[in-house]
Enzyme design. Structure first.
Site, PDB file in Angstrom:
ATOM      1  N   ASN A   1      82.797  15.625-122.678  1.00  0.00           N
ATOM      2  CA  ASN A   1      82.590  16.809-123.524  1.00  0.00           C
ATOM      3  C   ASN A   1      83.165  16.677-124.935  1.00  0.00           C
ATOM      4  O   ASN A   1      82.634  17.272-125.864  1.00  0.00           O
ATOM      5  CB  ASN A   1      83.118  18.066-122.822  1.00  0.00           C
ATOM      6  CG  ASN A   1      84.565  17.959-122.437  1.00  0.00           C
ATOM      7  OD1 ASN A   1      85.143  16.869-122.417  1.00  0.00           O
ATOM      8  ND2 ASN A   1      85.173  19.078-122.142  1.00  0.00           N
TER       9      ASN A   1
ATOM     10  N   GLU B   1      94.530  15.193-117.243  1.00  0.00           N
ATOM     11  CA  GLU B   1      93.951  16.383-117.879  1.00  0.00           C
ATOM     12  C   GLU B   1      92.702  16.735-117.106  1.00  0.00           C
ATOM     13  O   GLU B   1      91.644  16.122-117.305  1.00  0.00           O
ATOM     14  CB  GLU B   1      93.615  16.077-119.345  1.00  0.00           C
ATOM     15  CG  GLU B   1      94.829  15.895-120.233  1.00  0.00           C
ATOM     16  CD  GLU B   1      95.575  17.193-120.508  1.00  0.00           C
ATOM     17  OE1 GLU B   1      95.090  18.268-120.115  1.00  0.00           O
ATOM     18  OE2 GLU B   1      96.659  17.119-121.094  1.00  0.00           O
TER      19      GLU B   1
ATOM     20  N   CYS C   1      86.990  22.349-120.707  1.00  0.00           N
ATOM     21  CA  CYS C   1      87.850  22.425-119.517  1.00  0.00           C
ATOM     22  C   CYS C   1      88.669  23.712-119.447  1.00  0.00           C
ATOM     23  O   CYS C   1      88.904  24.242-118.375  1.00  0.00           O
ATOM     24  CB  CYS C   1      88.787  21.230-119.502  1.00  0.00           C
ATOM     25  SG  CYS C   1      89.671  21.057-121.057  1.00  0.00           S
TER      26      CYS C   1
ATOM     27  N   GLU D   1      99.246  16.683-123.279  1.00  0.00           N
ATOM     28  CA  GLU D   1      98.778  15.958-124.452  1.00  0.00           C
ATOM     29  C   GLU D   1      99.191  16.756-125.685  1.00  0.00           C
ATOM     30  O   GLU D   1      99.545  17.930-125.625  1.00  0.00           O
ATOM     31  CB  GLU D   1      97.256  15.761-124.397  1.00  0.00           C
ATOM     32  CG  GLU D   1      96.872  14.774-123.300  1.00  0.00           C
ATOM     33  CD  GLU D   1      95.466  14.214-123.387  1.00  0.00           C
ATOM     34  OE1 GLU D   1      94.522  15.005-123.537  1.00  0.00           O
ATOM     35  OE2 GLU D   1      95.315  12.973-123.294  1.00  0.00           O
TER      36      GLU D   1
HETATM   37  P1  NAD Z   1      84.510  12.980-114.158  1.00  0.00           P
HETATM   38  O1  NAD Z   1      85.722  13.245-113.368  1.00  0.00           O
HETATM   39  O2  NAD Z   1      83.220  12.854-113.468  1.00  0.00           O
HETATM   40  O3  NAD Z   1      84.693  11.615-114.992  1.00  0.00           O
HETATM   41  C1  NAD Z   1      85.761  11.415-115.894  1.00  0.00           C
HETATM   42  C2  NAD Z   1      85.930   9.938-116.171  1.00  0.00           C
HETATM   43  O4  NAD Z   1      86.461   9.303-115.019  1.00  0.00           O
HETATM   44  C3  NAD Z   1      84.633   9.193-116.505  1.00  0.00           C
HETATM   45  O5  NAD Z   1      84.897   8.292-117.556  1.00  0.00           O
HETATM   46  C4  NAD Z   1      84.326   8.459-115.208  1.00  0.00           C
HETATM   47  O6  NAD Z   1      83.572   7.277-115.391  1.00  0.00           O
HETATM   48  C5  NAD Z   1      85.721   8.117-114.717  1.00  0.00           C
HETATM   49  N1  NAD Z   1      85.834   7.881-113.280  1.00  0.00           N
HETATM   50  C6  NAD Z   1      85.096   8.417-112.279  1.00  0.00           C
HETATM   51  N2  NAD Z   1      85.534   7.957-111.080  1.00  0.00           N
HETATM   52  C7  NAD Z   1      86.569   7.125-111.337  1.00  0.00           C
HETATM   53  C8  NAD Z   1      87.436   6.340-110.512  1.00  0.00           C
HETATM   54  N3  NAD Z   1      87.327   6.346-109.186  1.00  0.00           N
HETATM   55  N4  NAD Z   1      88.387   5.607-111.111  1.00  0.00           N
HETATM   56  C9  NAD Z   1      88.530   5.610-112.459  1.00  0.00           C
HETATM   57  N5  NAD Z   1      87.732   6.312-113.289  1.00  0.00           N
HETATM   58  C10 NAD Z   1      86.762   7.072-112.729  1.00  0.00           C
HETATM   59  O7  NAD Z   1      84.496  14.117-115.277  1.00  0.00           O
HETATM   60  P2  NAD Z   1      83.333  14.458-116.325  1.00  0.00           P
HETATM   61  O8  NAD Z   1      82.196  15.037-115.573  1.00  0.00           O
HETATM   62  O9  NAD Z   1      83.126  13.296-117.220  1.00  0.00           O
HETATM   63  O10 NAD Z   1      84.045  15.600-117.189  1.00  0.00           O
HETATM   64  C11 NAD Z   1      84.091  16.937-116.803  1.00  0.00           C
HETATM   65  C12 NAD Z   1      85.427  17.254-116.170  1.00  0.00           C
HETATM   66  O11 NAD Z   1      86.483  16.907-117.056  1.00  0.00           O
HETATM   67  C13 NAD Z   1      85.585  18.739-115.908  1.00  0.00           C
HETATM   68  O12 NAD Z   1      86.181  18.940-114.661  1.00  0.00           O
HETATM   69  C14 NAD Z   1      86.517  19.193-117.025  1.00  0.00           C
HETATM   70  O13 NAD Z   1      87.241  20.346-116.738  1.00  0.00           O
HETATM   71  C15 NAD Z   1      87.390  17.994-117.194  1.00  0.00           C
HETATM   72  N6  NAD Z   1      88.008  17.993-118.524  1.00  0.00           N
HETATM   73  C16 NAD Z   1      89.350  18.241-118.625  1.00  0.00           C
HETATM   74  C17 NAD Z   1      89.956  18.286-119.874  1.00  0.00           C
HETATM   75  C18 NAD Z   1      91.433  18.576-120.024  1.00  0.00           C
HETATM   76  O14 NAD Z   1      91.987  18.293-121.079  1.00  0.00           O
HETATM   77  N7  NAD Z   1      92.099  19.145-119.036  1.00  0.00           N
HETATM   78  C19 NAD Z   1      89.191  18.048-121.017  1.00  0.00           C
HETATM   79  C20 NAD Z   1      87.831  17.790-120.877  1.00  0.00           C
HETATM   80  C21 NAD Z   1      87.250  17.755-119.616  1.00  0.00           C
END
Ligand code: NAD
Length: 483
Positions: free
Chosen positions: A152, A249, A283, A457
């Site tokens: 995002n 995060e 998020c 962060e």
């Molecule tokens: P996701 O969890 O599907 O993927 C996040 C990242 O993790 C990607 O780069 C993915 O390739 C990687 N990944 C997936 N499986 C993995 C594994 N087993 N080992 C290592 N890396 C792995 O999330 P998304 O769909 O890309 O993003 C949306 C989510 O992110 C939402 O839940 C949102 O709330 C969260 N988010 C949190 C924040 C925050 O600061 N708290 C900010 C932005 C988004």
């Protein structure tokens, strides 16, 4: 389209390609067109990135903070100069409208580089007097850090992890989300143009397995993930095997509580910022909006009116204020929740439909008559869907706001100043707001409680998560031994 990165990966100060890695298509969400193809990192590419970062880190960690900071601040200036091009690229990568990307993505990345660049020179240990003998502490880098990003805020995430990591003297290997792989490469390019020595900030592409190979490598000291809770569980567990430090995060289902005495226009603006910015893909969104009974109808009516002003259109048109969802898959997930909300008895007041356009568009949706047990009030939707719930008393609102496994953010709108502070003291969330919502300045800590995360962060708090303390005991007299 604006200048694209010239290869899939950025390693040891240069673009690197290895077309034997699985192709990953980059799709412009506004049209569904493929605009680029990158290749997932092969084991050879992963090794190249880790080895170069590992080799470069020691000398960087031994440089003075002033020197490190100067490079980061120079990178911040370059990012600001190129804001237009970077924002256009971010819009292609994510589909977010230029009206957002030009003020919230590269600019926020530049803020992080500037802030941590400024802080680098003032990182110190302390002197502890023992009345003769003394101890001093050294603040040292962790070493090689791995960063894994969500889709995002690709530029922002690449900088929110890179800037504090580098300021503290670490090297970083960053894997962006496979959905938005382009912008982080530009961050790497700019950092090196600003004078960052080769090997300290590397970007490699790939799916979860590539991320997994980073966090299980013996050379990696710390893992910082921005992603969902299910991914967080896996990454945290894998990092634990090697007792690696983590920053997590993760997702949220944050509450926003609006009391009868709140200013309706401001509260509605808060709901819009907290639910429909970036098409709801934020998020910290306040997706459970608890409205006190006396003001509920006014809020819903005004929110529905103001949503009609949302301008869906070409995301590159500066007048457009609402873009598509990031992917076909994400839109399907969100549509599934909208169906579920209706099935479980909530009232769909507006939106939730597909406009007649190519790409992954979905109109902003308002649900009223939502109850705490409904799926749309419990699970993170990560799309433009707000749930309006009603309440009677402050105690009830606080208890219901906290009745969630998440704890990322929370907000309150009220004219009663003592109640506002009482609510924030009571919220079980890492980032809270009074009479505003969803601002994340680099000067303030950002992160979650409960399932929403570990660590913080931004701000000085991030320094604790990218450095470690070493004690040095200095004996000033003879050594006393028992025999
Ligand atoms: P996701 O969890 O599907 O993927 C996040 C990242 O993790 C990607 O780069 C993915 O390739 C990687 N990944 C997936 N499986 C993995 C594994 N087993 N080992 C290592 N890396 C792995 O999330 P998304 O769909 O890309 O993003 C949306 C989510 O992110 C939402 O839940 C949102 O709330 C969260 N988010 C949190 C924040 C925050 O600061 N708290 C900010 C932005 C988004």
């Amino acid at each position: 389209m604006t200048q694209q990165p010239t290869a899939s990966h950025f390693i040891n100060g240069a673009y690197v390609e290895d077309t034997s890695g699985a192709p990953i298509e980059v799709i412009y969400p506004a049209t569904g067109e493929v605009i680029a193809t990158v290749h997932a990192a092969t084991p050879a590419i992963i090794e190249q990135a880790l080895a170069s970062a590992h080799a470069a880190q020691k000398a960087w960690g031994q440089m003075s903070g002033t020197e490190r900071g100067r490079i980061l601040r120079r990178a911040a200036d370059i990012m600001r100069e190129r804001n237009h091009d970077l924002s256009v690229l971010e819009t292609y990568d994510t589909g977010k409208p230029y009206s957002e990307t030009s003020v919230a993505d590269a600019t926020s990345g530049a803020d992080a580089l500037e802030y941590f660049g400024g802080l680098a020179a003032s990182l110190t240990g302390e002197h502890i007097d023992l009345g003769g003998d003394f101890v001093y502490t050294r603040r040292e880098p962790l070493g090689l850090c791995a960063g894994i990003g969500a889709w995002n805020y690709p530029t922002q995430i690449a900088c929110w992890k890179g800037a504090p990591a580098l300021a503290c003297g670490n090297a970083l290997v960053f894997k962006p989300s496979e959905t938005t792989p382009l912008s982080a490469l530009k961050v790497a390019e700019i950092l090196h143009e600003a004078g960052l020595p080769a090997g300290l900030y590397n970007v490699i592409q790939g799916m979860g397995e590539v991320g997994h190979s980073l966090i299980t490598d013996d050379r990696v000291a710390k893992v910082s993930l921005t992603g969902s809770v299910p991914t967080g569980r896996k990454v945290y567990a894998a990092a634990a095997e090697g007792i690696r430090a983590v920053t997590m995060e993760l997702g949220g289902k944050s509450p926003m509580v609006i009391f009868d005495d709140a200013d309706v226009e401001n509260a509605v603006s808060g709901i819009i910022l907290g639910n429909f910015y970036s098409s709801g893909q934020v998020c910290s969104n306040g997706t459970r909006v608890f409205v006190q009974e006396g003001i509920k109808d006014a809020i819903i009516t005004r929110l529905a009116e103001r949503l009609e002003n949302a301008k869906l259109g070409d995301p590159l048109d500066p007048e457009t204020t609402f873009g598509p969802m990031v992917s076909a898959r994400q839109r399907e997930i969100v549509e599934g929740y909208i169906t579920k909300g209706q099935e479980e008895g909530a009232t769909l007041v507006a939106g939730g439909t597909r406009p007649d356009k190519p790409g992954f568009w979905l109109t902003p949706a308002i649900f009223s008559d939502v109850t705490d047990d409904m799926t749309i009030a419990r699970e993170e939707i990560f799309g433009p869907v707000v749930s309006i719930l009603s309440f009677k008393t402050e105690e009830e609102a606080l208890a219901r706001a906290n009745a969630t496994e998440f704890g990322l953010a929370a907000g309150v709108f009220t004219a009663d100043i003592t109640r506002a502070h009482r609510m924030c003291a009571g919220f079980e969330a890492g980032t809270t707001y009074i009479n505003t919502y969803n601002l994340a300045p680099v000067e303030a800590p950002f992160g979650g409680m409960k399932l929403s995360g570990v660590g913080r962060e931004n701000s000085k708090a991030a320094i604790e998560h990218y450095s470690q303390i070493k004690s040095v005991y200095v004996g000033m007299g003879d050594v006393e031994a028992p025999f």
